[in-house]
Design an enzyme around this catalytic site. Structure first.
Site, PDB file in Angstrom:
ATOM      1  N   GLU A 305       0.822  -1.210   0.000  1.00  0.00           N
ATOM      2  CA  GLU A 305       0.000   0.000   0.000  1.00  0.00           C
ATOM      3  C   GLU A 305       0.861   1.267   0.000  1.00  0.00           C
ATOM      4  O   GLU A 305       0.620   2.200   0.780  1.00  0.00           O
ATOM      5  CB  GLU A 305      -0.955  -0.012   1.200  1.00  0.00           C
ATOM      6  CG  GLU A 305      -1.895  -1.207   1.167  1.00  0.00           C
ATOM      7  CD  GLU A 305      -2.963  -1.197   2.253  1.00  0.00           C
ATOM      8  OE1 GLU A 305      -2.734  -0.628   3.327  1.00  0.00           O
ATOM      9  OE2 GLU A 305      -4.035  -1.775   2.001  1.00  0.00           O
ATOM     10  N   ASP A 384      -8.368  -8.984   3.633  1.00  0.00           N
ATOM     11  CA  ASP A 384      -8.189  -7.866   4.551  1.00  0.00           C
ATOM     12  C   ASP A 384      -9.385  -7.733   5.489  1.00  0.00           C
ATOM     13  O   ASP A 384     -10.170  -6.806   5.336  1.00  0.00           O
ATOM     14  CB  ASP A 384      -8.002  -6.573   3.728  1.00  0.00           C
ATOM     15  CG  ASP A 384      -7.614  -5.395   4.593  1.00  0.00           C
ATOM     16  OD1 ASP A 384      -7.264  -5.611   5.768  1.00  0.00           O
ATOM     17  OD2 ASP A 384      -7.669  -4.265   4.090  1.00  0.00           O
ATOM     18  N   GLU A 412     -13.052  -2.023  11.576  1.00  0.00           N
ATOM     19  CA  GLU A 412     -12.930  -1.292  10.315  1.00  0.00           C
ATOM     20  C   GLU A 412     -14.020  -1.661   9.304  1.00  0.00           C
ATOM     21  O   GLU A 412     -14.704  -0.797   8.775  1.00  0.00           O
ATOM     22  CB  GLU A 412     -11.548  -1.549   9.709  1.00  0.00           C
ATOM     23  CG  GLU A 412     -11.389  -0.947   8.329  1.00  0.00           C
ATOM     24  CD  GLU A 412      -9.999  -1.156   7.736  1.00  0.00           C
ATOM     25  OE1 GLU A 412      -9.154  -1.781   8.400  1.00  0.00           O
ATOM     26  OE2 GLU A 412      -9.782  -0.684   6.615  1.00  0.00           O
TER      27      GLU A 412
HETATM   28  O1  GCW Z   1      -7.012  -2.661   5.120  1.00  0.00           O
HETATM   29  C1  GCW Z   1      -6.014  -1.835   5.295  1.00  0.00           C
HETATM   30  C2  GCW Z   1      -6.516  -0.681   6.086  1.00  0.00           C
HETATM   31  C3  GCW Z   1      -5.400   0.283   6.262  1.00  0.00           C
HETATM   32  C4  GCW Z   1      -4.283  -0.424   6.995  1.00  0.00           C
HETATM   33  C5  GCW Z   1      -3.879  -1.659   6.205  1.00  0.00           C
HETATM   34  C6  GCW Z   1      -2.843  -2.475   6.932  1.00  0.00           C
HETATM   35  C7  GCW Z   1      -2.672   0.549   8.450  1.00  0.00           C
HETATM   36  O2  GCW Z   1      -7.588  -0.114   5.432  1.00  0.00           O
HETATM   37  O3  GCW Z   1      -5.874   1.369   6.992  1.00  0.00           O
HETATM   38  O4  GCW Z   1      -3.185   0.417   7.168  1.00  0.00           O
HETATM   39  O5  GCW Z   1      -4.979  -2.464   5.995  1.00  0.00           O
HETATM   40  O6  GCW Z   1      -3.229  -3.405   7.614  1.00  0.00           O
HETATM   41  O7  GCW Z   1      -1.671  -2.193   6.807  1.00  0.00           O
END
Ligand code: GCW
Length: 835
Positions: A305, A384, A412
């Protein structure tokens, strides 16, 4: 009894229950009923003797005195030797055994384990709390207090308990400015405006909550790490956090940025194979340990990311992990390397591409190359934290590397603490899932704890993200997730039911009706949530590229993020088979792979995760996919309506503050579940062209669309995406005040009026409801949800029960915009009340 007296009597239970903010969570130590308290007082010695003097052991003694005072109303005497009339003796196992011979033998306690032993009776009773370590003494003390709160008789206290895994950590995604990524309980308890907070009292209180569960490590900054934390100015600040946690046996963990040698170290490179870089990490780590000698370790998110990582130099994750792990080694520190590595620019047109493959593809070839103090931290599923995912195949693939399972406590993708979802049953399914990594009998929990391949480190990591709000997580019921995570990390063999029942009793007291109601709500809440957000393995059908909150069925499609479910006019689901799909199913060991590969053997609840099928495909249940989607959405939303009814029955049995706050939450939740139900069903109805066999989808008797009402000042607006609004449209007020009216044409009776409006986070519009000339309700839209738009996230329901309507009555909604919020409206629903 006179009428008046009877009325006052009915109010009594309310008066006896003090308002509670939730700050003490499950450690309230509220007074037990008099008879039970008396029983305990006469069964327990009056003195506590601590054999040891470390800060953690002293915490244990203080906590014991505090708990007993709260629950039993007596203050234990502090003694230095065991008096003739007995004592509660606390200390390290070896020390207590020497001083008080005659304790029953048992296998020596491993590090953080504890034993409770009750000897003798009446006047000379000895209760011993033995720890395998100082932490063990504290954990045993919390266990003893829990037993009192649960009402377990003293005679039954004998037990030995050792943690299932050495690593029982929480992570925090806190930014240095005090915001929290995916945090829903307020601002950071650690950071404010770029520095560590002056007042760390909330950190100590949090340490207490963590210690009560046996959690022994806590990362304090976001994995999307700001490299500045490694600069000298921060070291004394980190030391202050460590100091606040230390009496609770919680050790600090720091997230680092892989580019640090260059970004804050002034080197020309951060190549992990560069000797200067290795030396930099070593010197930096030494410096960290001078400031925080008991630092538990470091944590890294790399090549994910947008975070930089070893790929910048063509190096492997093992190269990256080992260079930092070697710097930690002399200090006994662990290095956690996140397995959450994937390409978020994947080409969605290529049907062979699959984000679910990423963790395995990135790591399994490196098995055997990681140093012994490296732990691969693996999210529980391959994507995720979606509402349902199979266990990550990486758990079953690594044999020569340490691993830990990452579970997300913060909600989340689970309604962000606005909705009730107890995650323990979901975690249990994954933890108990047999990966068949060495034949049968290798559940994920055993692999993660390093028990299957005998690894030196491993365990459980929970992304907690508590905040400064009084109740830590944004609502009272979500605390059960933090509690559940900690209990499972200590003992993953506990059942969801055991955990829910413990938590409820500790948090809300012993009233059986309260206990049964809350337990039942918690236990069904994950499946209910799944039913209206993404059943059959579709994943959470939310705004994946935006706020991860409201419904947006197509948000995941046609972009690089790779959370595709590939639903179109013909069918739904991602083909992940080896035969015709992405091959993901083949990442599991053969016995598991075969089950997922076959359409006939794949469980219904994961069908669309593994297979693309037509909407008319018939499930094991005998129903088609499309009808199941419709039905589950109606069932899910109806269940949430039921939550509200169940909770209302607890009025007077729960303190008023928590009663009112949870009620407001559940009422809101019920409205959101209906938004989801309609949005997902309408979307699939349109895509599939197949009508609901039960005639509900798209039919809403009693609903009047706002755009069909008589409007003054209000104008029609599209809702984006369309499924987030009833009829795809809503109205917004373009003036100072506006109104929308409709004339009631039904029969005279009592009704509930539901106003579906849009409560954005960029203003506080006012609404007023009139029937004829009479104002029957008014409110300000001050709810916080993560959107400033007219969409499914902001769509909010206001319910007004007990309204008498007569044919010809004019129902009029008046809206008054404020800030960016234009008093948006979606519809009004008139629902007949059952007599
Ligand atoms: O799913 C994503 C989240 C991010 C997070 C990432 C991760 C901290 O939306 O906010 O970043 O996972 O776990 O690294």
């Amino acid at each position: 009894m006179s009428r008046k007296l009877r009325w006052m009597w009915a109010l009594l239970p309310l008066a006896g229950l003090q308002a509670e903010t939730g700050a003490d969570a499950w450690l309230r130590y509220s007074a037990l009923d008099a008879a039970t308290a008396r029983r305990y007082v006469s069964a327990l010695p009056a003195t506590v003797v601590l054999m040891g003097d470390s800060p953690v052991e002293r915490t244990a003694r203080t906590e014991l005195i505090r708990g007993i005072k709260g629950m039993l109303g007596v203050t234990l005497r502090v003694g230095s030797t065991v008096p003739a009339d007995g004592a509660i003796v606390l200390g390290l196992e070896g020390v207590v055994r020497k001083a008080a011979p005659g304790l029953p033998a048992g296998a020596a306690l491993t590090e953080d384990g504890y034993a409770l032993s009750v000897r003798g009776a009446g006047g000379s009773r000895r209760v011993a709390v033995l720890g395998g370590s100082e932490r063990g003494v504290l954990y045993g003390t919390f266990a003893l207090l829990r037993k009192i709160a649960m009402g377990e008789p003293v005679e039954a206290w004998n037990e030995r308990s050792v943690p299932y895994a050495p690593v029982r950590w929480v992570n925090h995604w806190d930014n240095l400015d005090g915001t929290i990524e995916r945090g829903y309980g307020g601002r950071s308890i650690f950071w404010d405006k770029g520095v560590v907070r002056e007042d760390l009292s909330r950190v100590s209180e949090y340490g207490r909550l963590l210690a009560s569960l046996g959690i022994n490590g806590c990362s304090i900054n976001n994995v999307n790490a700001d490299p500045r934390v490694l600069t000298p100015a921060y070291l004394p600040q980190l030391a202050r956090i460590a100091e606040a946690f230390r009496p609770w046996g919680v050790r600090v963990v720091l997230s680092v940025d892989f580019g640090s040698p260059q970004r804050v170290g002034g080197l020309a490179t951060f190549d992990p194979l560069d000797a200067g870089v290795a030396a930099w990490w070593k010197a930096k780590t030494d410096e960290l340990y001078r400031a925080v000698p008991d630092l538990a370790g470091l944590l890294l998110k790399a090549d994910s990311e947008g975070r930089i990582g070893p790929s910048a130099y063509g190096r492997t994750h093992a190269d990256a992990a080992n260079v930092i792990a070697r710097a930690l080694k002399p200090h006994g520190g662990l290095f956690f390397y996140r397995g959450f590595v994937y390409d978020h620019h994947m080409d969605w047109r290529n049907l062979k591409n699959d984000r679910a493959r990423a963790a395995y593809d990135n790591f399994y070839r490196l098995d055997g190359q990681f140093d012994d103090n490296v732990v691969i931290q693996i999210k529980h599923g391959p994507i995720d934290f979606q509402v349902r995912e199979p266990a990550s195949p990486l758990f079953g693939a690594l044999e020569k590397s340490n691993q830990a399972i990452e579970l997300q406590v913060t909600q989340e993708y689970f309604g962000q603490a606005r909705q009730l979802v107890f995650l323990v049953p979901m975690w249990k399914e994954v933890l108990d899932f047999d990966m068949q990594a060495k034949g049968a009998g290798t559940p994920v929990k055993a692999l993660a704890a390093g028990r299957v391949f005998r690894r030196p480190a491993g365990g459980f990591v929970g992304v907690s993200n508590v905040g400064l709000d009084a109740n830590w997580l944004g609502n009272h019921l979500s605390q059960a997730n933090l509690y559940g995570f900690g209990r499972l990390a200590w003992n993953p063999d506990l059942t969801s039911q055991q955990i829910a029942s413990e938590w409820t009793r500790l948090t809300f007291g012993a009233d059986p009706q309260v206990a049964q109601t809350i337990e039942a709500l918690q236990l069904k809440s994950w499946r209910v949530f799944e039913n209206y957000t993404g059943p059959l393995g579709l994943q959470t059908l939310t705004d994946i590229v935006g706020n991860h909150y409201g419904v947006s069925v197509e948000a995941s499609e046609r972009n690089g993020w790779g959370q595709w479910h590939r639903s179109d006019e013909k069918g739904a689901g991602m083909d992940r088979t080896v035969a015709t799909g992405t091959g993901y199913a083949g990442q599991y060991r053969p016995a598991v792979a075969q089950r997922y590969e076959g359409l006939a053997t794949c469980p219904d609840e994961l069908l669309l995760f593994f297979h693309h099928v037509p909407y008319t495909h018939v499930l094991h249940s005998g129903k088609t996919v499309i009808q199941t989607l419709y039905d589950l959405h109606y069932e899910g939303a109806a269940s949430v309506e039921g939550y509200v009814r169940s909770w209302r029955a607890l009025r007077g049995r729960v303190d008023e503050q928590r009663y009112a706050e949870v009620l407001a939450q559940l009422e809101y939740h019920a409205g959101q579940a209906q938004v989801w139900r309609d949005a997902v069903n309408n979307w699939f109805r349109r895509a599939s062209g197949i009508a609901d066999g039960k005639g509900r989808v798209g039919q809403h008797p009693g609903r009047v669309e706002a755009e069909a009402m008589k409007l003054e000042g209000y104008v029609e607006t599209p809702v984006t995406p369309w499924e987030g609004g009833s009829g795809g449209k809503g109205i917004v007020c373009e003036g100072a005040t506006c109104s929308a009216s409709t004339t009631f044409a039904g029969q005279s009776a009592w009704y509930t009026l539901r106003v579906q409006y849009f409560d954005q986070n960029n203003g506080r519009a006012r609404y007023r409801v009139k029937v004829g000339e009479q104002v029957v309700d008014e409110w300000a839209a001050g709810n916080w949800v993560p959107s400033a738009k007219i969409d499914s996230s902001t769509s909010t329901r206001r319910s007004l029960a007990g309204i008498a309507l007569r044919p010809g009555d004019v129902i009029r909604i008046e809206g008054q915009p404020e800030g960016g919020e234009k008093a948006g409206l979606d519809y009004v629903e008139v629902v007949a009340e059952r007599p």
